[in-house]
Every structure is written in C-alpha cells, then in structure tokens.
Design an enzyme around this catalytic site. Structure first.
Site, PDB file in Angstrom:
ATOM      1  N   ASP A 136      39.074  49.977  22.287  1.00  0.00           N
ATOM      2  CA  ASP A 136      39.377  51.413  22.181  1.00  0.00           C
ATOM      3  C   ASP A 136      39.149  52.069  23.535  1.00  0.00           C
ATOM      4  O   ASP A 136      38.131  51.811  24.198  1.00  0.00           O
ATOM      5  CB  ASP A 136      38.473  52.039  21.098  1.00  0.00           C
ATOM      6  CG  ASP A 136      38.929  53.439  20.692  1.00  0.00           C
ATOM      7  OD1 ASP A 136      39.036  54.315  21.586  1.00  0.00           O
ATOM      8  OD2 ASP A 136      39.177  53.657  19.501  1.00  0.00           O
ATOM      9  N   ILE A 137      40.081  52.917  23.935  1.00  0.00           N
ATOM     10  CA  ILE A 137      40.011  53.545  25.264  1.00  0.00           C
ATOM     11  C   ILE A 137      38.834  54.532  25.360  1.00  0.00           C
ATOM     12  O   ILE A 137      38.304  54.767  26.449  1.00  0.00           O
ATOM     13  CB  ILE A 137      41.361  54.232  25.603  1.00  0.00           C
ATOM     14  CG1 ILE A 137      41.504  54.464  27.099  1.00  0.00           C
ATOM     15  CG2 ILE A 137      41.548  55.533  24.821  1.00  0.00           C
ATOM     16  CD1 ILE A 137      42.926  54.824  27.512  1.00  0.00           C
TER      17      ILE A 137
ATOM     18  N   ASN B 234      40.563  54.677   9.167  1.00  0.00           N
ATOM     19  CA  ASN B 234      40.957  56.039   8.823  1.00  0.00           C
ATOM     20  C   ASN B 234      42.387  55.983   8.319  1.00  0.00           C
ATOM     21  O   ASN B 234      43.310  55.664   9.072  1.00  0.00           O
ATOM     22  CB  ASN B 234      40.831  56.944  10.052  1.00  0.00           C
ATOM     23  CG  ASN B 234      39.399  57.041  10.547  1.00  0.00           C
ATOM     24  OD1 ASN B 234      38.458  56.949   9.755  1.00  0.00           O
ATOM     25  ND2 ASN B 234      39.212  57.208  11.844  1.00  0.00           N
TER      26      ASN B 234
ATOM     27  N   GLN C 284      42.787  60.143  10.552  1.00  0.00           N
ATOM     28  CA  GLN C 284      43.682  59.237  11.280  1.00  0.00           C
ATOM     29  C   GLN C 284      44.503  60.046  12.286  1.00  0.00           C
ATOM     30  O   GLN C 284      45.281  60.923  11.908  1.00  0.00           O
ATOM     31  CB  GLN C 284      44.620  58.504  10.309  1.00  0.00           C
ATOM     32  CG  GLN C 284      45.542  57.508  11.023  1.00  0.00           C
ATOM     33  CD  GLN C 284      46.432  56.719  10.059  1.00  0.00           C
ATOM     34  OE1 GLN C 284      46.462  56.994   8.861  1.00  0.00           O
ATOM     35  NE2 GLN C 284      47.149  55.757  10.594  1.00  0.00           N
TER      36      GLN C 284
ATOM     37  N   HIS D 194      45.239  50.873  11.766  1.00  0.00           N
ATOM     38  CA  HIS D 194      44.266  50.221  12.645  1.00  0.00           C
ATOM     39  C   HIS D 194      42.893  50.209  11.987  1.00  0.00           C
ATOM     40  O   HIS D 194      42.520  51.150  11.286  1.00  0.00           O
ATOM     41  CB  HIS D 194      44.183  50.898  14.014  1.00  0.00           C
ATOM     42  CG  HIS D 194      43.949  52.376  13.960  1.00  0.00           C
ATOM     43  ND1 HIS D 194      44.957  53.276  13.678  1.00  0.00           N
ATOM     44  CD2 HIS D 194      42.822  53.122  14.141  1.00  0.00           C
ATOM     45  CE1 HIS D 194      44.465  54.509  13.701  1.00  0.00           C
ATOM     46  NE2 HIS D 194      43.176  54.446  13.968  1.00  0.00           N
ATOM     47  N   PHE D 195      42.176  49.131  12.238  1.00  0.00           N
ATOM     48  CA  PHE D 195      40.766  49.046  11.872  1.00  0.00           C
ATOM     49  C   PHE D 195      39.947  49.249  13.142  1.00  0.00           C
ATOM     50  O   PHE D 195      40.252  48.659  14.176  1.00  0.00           O
ATOM     51  CB  PHE D 195      40.427  47.665  11.281  1.00  0.00           C
ATOM     52  CG  PHE D 195      40.738  47.564   9.817  1.00  0.00           C
ATOM     53  CD1 PHE D 195      42.034  47.341   9.386  1.00  0.00           C
ATOM     54  CD2 PHE D 195      39.731  47.681   8.873  1.00  0.00           C
ATOM     55  CE1 PHE D 195      42.332  47.251   8.033  1.00  0.00           C
ATOM     56  CE2 PHE D 195      40.019  47.588   7.514  1.00  0.00           C
ATOM     57  CZ  PHE D 195      41.308  47.387   7.090  1.00  0.00           C
ATOM     58  N   HIS D 196      38.912  50.083  13.026  1.00  0.00           N
ATOM     59  CA  HIS D 196      37.910  50.183  14.087  1.00  0.00           C
ATOM     60  C   HIS D 196      36.822  49.165  13.764  1.00  0.00           C
ATOM     61  O   HIS D 196      36.336  49.118  12.623  1.00  0.00           O
ATOM     62  CB  HIS D 196      37.236  51.562  14.084  1.00  0.00           C
ATOM     63  CG  HIS D 196      38.145  52.710  14.396  1.00  0.00           C
ATOM     64  ND1 HIS D 196      38.193  53.304  15.633  1.00  0.00           N
ATOM     65  CD2 HIS D 196      39.028  53.393  13.623  1.00  0.00           C
ATOM     66  CE1 HIS D 196      39.063  54.315  15.608  1.00  0.00           C
ATOM     67  NE2 HIS D 196      39.584  54.386  14.401  1.00  0.00           N
TER      68      HIS D 196
HETATM   69  P1  5GP Z   1      41.961  57.257  14.572  1.00  0.00           P
HETATM   70  O1  5GP Z   1      41.266  58.592  14.605  1.00  0.00           O
HETATM   71  O2  5GP Z   1      43.461  57.390  14.493  1.00  0.00           O
HETATM   72  O3  5GP Z   1      41.393  56.345  13.545  1.00  0.00           O
HETATM   73  O4  5GP Z   1      41.586  56.584  15.951  1.00  0.00           O
HETATM   74  C1  5GP Z   1      42.500  56.316  16.967  1.00  0.00           C
HETATM   75  C2  5GP Z   1      41.743  55.604  18.073  1.00  0.00           C
HETATM   76  O5  5GP Z   1      42.691  55.148  19.028  1.00  0.00           O
HETATM   77  C3  5GP Z   1      40.744  56.502  18.827  1.00  0.00           C
HETATM   78  O6  5GP Z   1      39.446  55.941  18.717  1.00  0.00           O
HETATM   79  C4  5GP Z   1      41.272  56.507  20.258  1.00  0.00           C
HETATM   80  O7  5GP Z   1      40.242  56.465  21.227  1.00  0.00           O
HETATM   81  C5  5GP Z   1      42.135  55.256  20.312  1.00  0.00           C
HETATM   82  N1  5GP Z   1      43.252  55.364  21.238  1.00  0.00           N
HETATM   83  C6  5GP Z   1      44.157  56.380  21.291  1.00  0.00           C
HETATM   84  N2  5GP Z   1      45.055  56.147  22.274  1.00  0.00           N
HETATM   85  C7  5GP Z   1      44.714  54.953  22.844  1.00  0.00           C
HETATM   86  C8  5GP Z   1      45.265  54.190  23.925  1.00  0.00           C
HETATM   87  O8  5GP Z   1      46.277  54.560  24.559  1.00  0.00           O
HETATM   88  N3  5GP Z   1      44.668  53.016  24.215  1.00  0.00           N
HETATM   89  C9  5GP Z   1      43.571  52.577  23.537  1.00  0.00           C
HETATM   90  N4  5GP Z   1      43.043  51.405  23.916  1.00  0.00           N
HETATM   91  N5  5GP Z   1      43.017  53.269  22.520  1.00  0.00           N
HETATM   92  C10 5GP Z   1      43.588  54.453  22.179  1.00  0.00           C
END
Ligand code: 5GP
Ligand code: ZN
Length: 135
Positions: A30-31, A84, A91, A97-99
């Site tokens: 995750d970035i 999420n 989300q 996606h899974f964290h």
């Molecule tokens: P969500 O809230 O949708 O479950 O989480 C999305 C996740 O994607 C966030 O933790 C965010 O930091 C990550 N993310 C968003 N854009 C990018 C990206 O361009 N590269 C990477 N590696 N992670 C991303």
C-alpha cells in the site's frame, strides 16, 4: 477498467512494490501504509465488489490470500485482514482488495477496537439476514 488505479498497476502503467503475483492475483505494498509491510491483494480482473467475483476466481483468490498471510506472519506475529466492501464500508478504490496489515506490540492501530452496542433485536436481525442468504 482503464481509469481504475489498481488496473493500471496490473497493466504496469503505475509502478508498485509487487510482492507476489499469480495468474489471478497480485499483491503489492500500500502506498500509504498503516504499518510497515501493509499489503494489498487484488484480483487481476476488475470487480468492484467481492460478491461480483465468479466462484472459481474467488476460490483461487482466497488461496492466494492465505499464501500472502502465511508469508506476512513470518514478518510479524499478527496481521489484520480487512476488506472494505462498498462505499459505506470505506471502500475508496472500486477494485476488490484485501488489506493485510502487519501488527506489532504497542502499535497504535485501532482496527479491532470498534465501539460495541447492546442490540435488543438480535433475534429479528438473525431472521432477516438468514432470509437474505437464501437468494
Ligand atoms: P480502501 O479504502 O479502498 O479499502 O483502500 C484503498 C487503499 O489503496 C488505500 O489504503 C490507499 O493507500 C491504497 N492506494 C490508493 N492508490 C494507490 C496506488 O496508486 N498505489 C498503491 N500501492 N496503493 C494505493
Ligand atoms: Zn480495476
């Protein structure tokens, strides 16, 4: 889907720190990590919601989730797995996606400490959700 940031990572249009890849799935860092090693696991095909994935892809994806979790459990002694699903659940990226979030003693991450409530309607809620699962 061309405008999807995770599809762009799969297609190599956006760089990412990839840690595992197979024919159905990709895992990368995750970035903006919640902790060191915070990993995202995504299916290579674009689906917004978990419920939209075909069963064969979902099952392969779950196998890969376990593989990635096994690896991360060698990196730290505990991980939270968070998915999420839907805007109301937080989300932001509309690609399943899974964290997988490595945990360490004393970290200030609060995932497991949500506020709880007494619910007098547990029996009613049970019936409603049971019937929803029949479809
Ligand atoms: P969500 O809230 O949708 O479950 O989480 C999305 C996740 O994607 C966030 O933790 C965010 O930091 C990550 N993310 C968003 N854009 C990018 C990206 O361009 N590269 C990477 N590696 N992670 C991303
Ligand atoms: Zn996508």
């Amino acid at each position: 889907m061309l405008s999807c940031v995770f599809c762009k990572i799969i297609q190599g249009e956006i760089p990412a720190q990839k840690i595992y890849e197979d024919s159905f799935s990709l895992a990368f860092l995750d970035i903006n990590p919640a902790s060191k090693g915070h990993t995202l696991l995504i299916p290579k095909d674009h689906y917004e919601l978990l419920s939209q994935m075909p069963e064969n892809e979902y099952l392969a994806f779950m196998k890969t989730l376990q593989k990635v979790v096994k690896g991360l459990m060698k990196y730290t002694d505990g991980v939270n797995i968070l998915q999420n699903n839907g805007k109301d659940a937080g989300q932001l990226v509309p690609h399943v996606h899974f964290h997988i979030i490595p945990r360490r003693p004393g970290d200030e991450i609060k995932i497991e400490t949500w506020r709880t409530h007494h619910d007098p309607d547990l029996d009613k809620v049970q019936k409603v959700i049971q019937s929803l699962l029949k479809d």
